[in-house]
Design an enzyme around this catalytic site. Sequence first.
Site, PDB file in Angstrom:
ATOM      1  N   ASP A 152      16.225 -30.622  79.610  1.00  0.00           N
ATOM      2  CA  ASP A 152      16.031 -30.311  78.190  1.00  0.00           C
ATOM      3  C   ASP A 152      14.546 -30.411  77.888  1.00  0.00           C
ATOM      4  OD1 ASP A 152      16.424 -30.176  75.216  1.00  0.00           O
ATOM      5  OD2 ASP A 152      18.520 -30.388  75.765  1.00  0.00           O
TER       6      ASP A 152
ATOM      7  N   HIS B  67      13.400 -27.477  79.031  1.00  0.00           N
ATOM      8  CA  HIS B  67      13.266 -26.480  77.973  1.00  0.00           C
ATOM      9  C   HIS B  67      11.840 -26.345  77.464  1.00  0.00           C
ATOM     10  CE1 HIS B  67      17.842 -26.839  76.845  1.00  0.00           C
ATOM     11  NE2 HIS B  67      17.637 -26.374  78.066  1.00  0.00           N
TER      12      HIS B  67
END
Length: 370
Positions: A209, A231
Site C-alpha cells: 500500500d 501504492h
Amino acid sequence: MRTSILSMLALGAAAVSAAPAAAAAPAELVERGSSCTFTSASAAKAGKKSCSSIVLDNIKVPAGETLDLSNLKSGTKVTFKGETTFGYKEWKGPLIRFSGKNIEVNGASGHVINGGGASWWDGKGTNGGKTKPKFFYAHSLDDSTITGLNVKNTPVQGFSVQADNLVLDHITIDNTDGDKTNGGHNTDAFDVGESTYITISNANIKNQDDCLAINSGENIIFTGGTCSGGHGLSIGSVGGRDDNTVKNVTISDSTVSNSDNGIRIKTIYKAKGEVADVTFSNIELSNIAKYGIVIEQDYENGSPTGKPTTGVPITGLTVEKVTGSVKSSGTDVYILCGSGSCSDWTWSGNKVSGGKTSSKCKNVPSGASC
C-alpha cells in the site's frame, strides 16, 4: 538545540537514583541504576517510568496485548534488542505504542520487530476478513526520534504518526512475504495525520500500500526514501476528517518502483479542506503499473468517481524532476481537477514515459501538462 537538551536530560537522569520499579520476576527485569532491561511486555509496562534507559530484550508480546511504552518520562531512551514478536489474535491493536517528550527510540544491531503478519493476512486488509492489528502508534510522541528500526511483516498499517517535531530515520519495513495471493493488503508504511514538523528520512519500504500517506498536517518532510511494491507516495485522501489541511510538505530525493502509482494527490468528493504548498522533487519511478503522476479531486468511499469537486483546493503545488517509467498498460500522467480548484502550480523537468497518455484530464492548471 534539541540534541543538547536531550544530552542535558540524559546527564541529569544519570545523576539521580531511579525510583523503585514495580515488582517483576527476575527473569523479566534487570535494573542497574536508571537503566532497565525488560524481557516481557508486562514488566516493561509496569517499570517503564522508573527508567531513563530501557532495553526491550527479545520480548514476546502476548496475543491481544500492546507493547505499551506510552507516557514515558522525558528524556527516556528505548532500544529494541533481539527479536520482538506478537501472539496471534483478531483485534485492532496497536501492537506497539509510544508517547512522551524528548524520547529516543532505536534498534540494536541485528534486531528485528516481527509483526507476524502472515497469521492475519487474507488479501483483504482492513476491508474485511480477519480483524487485523495496526502496528505502531507514535501518537503524542513529541520532540523525539525513532531511528534504525528493522520491521518485518506488519499485519496492516505500519507507523501511525500523530505528533509534533518527530524524526523517523532509517526505518526499514520488509513486507515482501505479503506479496503472495491472499497476502498483505493496506500495509501502509507511514500514515501521517494531525501532525507538525515531521521528518521521515532514509526509509526502505517494501509493502502493498502507500509508502507514505499524509492525510493532514503541516511542515512535513519525506526524503531519501526507497519504496517498492506498494501504492507510491501519497497526499490524502484529504477531506472528511477532523483535520483536513495538508500544508508545507516536501517529498524529495526518493525512488518508487514496482508500485501501482508513483506520486499522487487525492481529495474527497464534496468534502472541505486544503492542500497547499506541496513539493514533489527529484523522484525516480520505475515499473509503475497504474499512474506515474496522478492528482484527482474525486475520491468517494476509497474510489475515484470521475466527477471532481472544488471543496479541497490544491494550490502552490510544485512537481519537478519526477522521471521514470510506467508499464504500457498504465497511464503516465492523470490530472482531474474541479473548476478553478487547482492553481498556482509549478511543473518542470518531469519526464514520465512508457504508459498511455490520458484523454480524461480536466481543468489542468496553467503550466502543468497531462
